[in-house]
Design an enzyme around this catalytic site. Sequence first.
Site, PDB file in Angstrom:
ATOM      1  N   CYS A  83       8.760  42.098 -14.295  1.00  0.00           N
ATOM      2  CA  CYS A  83       9.236  42.732 -15.290  1.00  0.00           C
ATOM      3  C   CYS A  83       8.770  41.942 -16.784  1.00  0.00           C
ATOM      4  O   CYS A  83       7.891  42.201 -17.370  1.00  0.00           O
ATOM      5  CB  CYS A  83      10.840  42.904 -15.275  1.00  0.00           C
ATOM      6  SG  CYS A  83      11.269  44.011 -15.885  1.00  0.00           S
ATOM      7  N   HIS A 178      11.559  44.044 -10.292  1.00  0.00           N
ATOM      8  CA  HIS A 178      12.350  42.623  -9.871  1.00  0.00           C
ATOM      9  C   HIS A 178      12.201  42.499  -8.612  1.00  0.00           C
ATOM     10  O   HIS A 178      12.994  42.683  -7.435  1.00  0.00           O
ATOM     11  CB  HIS A 178      13.691  42.582  -9.912  1.00  0.00           C
ATOM     12  CG  HIS A 178      13.375  42.426 -11.495  1.00  0.00           C
ATOM     13  ND1 HIS A 178      14.565  41.584 -12.031  1.00  0.00           N
ATOM     14  CD2 HIS A 178      13.755  43.214 -12.700  1.00  0.00           C
ATOM     15  CE1 HIS A 178      13.994  41.631 -13.482  1.00  0.00           C
ATOM     16  NE2 HIS A 178      14.198  42.876 -14.067  1.00  0.00           N
ATOM     17  N   GLU A 180      12.522  39.675  -6.963  1.00  0.00           N
ATOM     18  CA  GLU A 180      13.689  38.400  -6.296  1.00  0.00           C
ATOM     19  C   GLU A 180      15.024  38.916  -6.190  1.00  0.00           C
ATOM     20  O   GLU A 180      16.010  38.403  -5.720  1.00  0.00           O
ATOM     21  CB  GLU A 180      13.275  37.922  -7.135  1.00  0.00           C
ATOM     22  CG  GLU A 180      14.209  38.276  -8.955  1.00  0.00           C
ATOM     23  CD  GLU A 180      13.700  38.206 -10.005  1.00  0.00           C
ATOM     24  OE1 GLU A 180      12.830  39.328  -9.244  1.00  0.00           O
ATOM     25  OE2 GLU A 180      14.208  39.389 -10.900  1.00  0.00           O
TER      26      GLU A 180
HETATM   27  N1  GLN Z   1      13.286  45.718 -21.387  1.00  0.00           N
HETATM   28  C1  GLN Z   1      12.791  44.500 -21.190  1.00  0.00           C
HETATM   29  C2  GLN Z   1      11.761  43.988 -22.208  1.00  0.00           C
HETATM   30  O1  GLN Z   1      11.127  44.988 -22.358  1.00  0.00           O
HETATM   31  C3  GLN Z   1      12.821  44.176 -19.444  1.00  0.00           C
HETATM   32  C4  GLN Z   1      13.156  43.916 -18.937  1.00  0.00           C
HETATM   33  C5  GLN Z   1      13.602  43.297 -17.339  1.00  0.00           C
HETATM   34  O2  GLN Z   1      12.752  41.748 -17.631  1.00  0.00           O
HETATM   35  N2  GLN Z   1      14.146  43.316 -16.340  1.00  0.00           N
HETATM   36  O3  GLN Z   1      11.421  42.706 -22.417  1.00  0.00           O
END
Ligand code: GLN
Length: 194
Positions: A83, A178, A180
């Site tokens: 992410c 994610h 994890e």
């Molecule tokens: N929206 C976040 C970003 O752009 C990422 C979200 C996440 O890691 N769950 O940094």
Amino acid sequence: MRVGVLALQGAVSEHVSCLYKAMGKIGVPESEREIVEVRVKSDLEGLEGIVLPGGESTTLSLLMEEEGLFEAVSAVPKILGTCAGAILLAKEIIGAKNGQKSLGLMDISVVRNAYGRQLESFEERIGIVLDGKEGEINAVFIRAPVIGKVGEGVEVLASCRGEPVAVRQGKYIAATFHPELSGDTLLHEYFLRT
Ligand code: GLN
């Protein structure tokens, strides 16, 4: 086996326990499992790999810069970014804020917060191909980015709703979800084996 998790912000402890479990699954004896929470440069010493967790990529970028971690993290032999961590690996960030930087190690372009409002967070069971073997994983997307473009040397490991959501380029893996949080250790095992 000594692997780190960037521990400046975000989903750190979940990755630590997932890595510990994954090490067990690939047969690393308990006495040889070492997971380091990385906060400063010296924590990176002797790491075989590092996980860049989800969180807020703008904040992660700022804190990494403050600690002078950009160059040092780039020198770690293999990296799994999830992410916000995937955003940190990308060459191009669409929707970058507050002068955020990335490591630029993967030839991908990511669009921050690209899922619509109601869909900002969702969970889906997706197919994933690792080492030529098909598997399934529960993918939790939380205000996830979309990988808009992938370069030639980038392999797509998994897609969801027509978009690539896990990709690999050499020793680098980026997942927009994610892994994890779902209890599946498939992707962590793959990262450790790679
Ligand atoms: N929206 C976040 C970003 O752009 C990422 C979200 C996440 O890691 N769950 O940094």
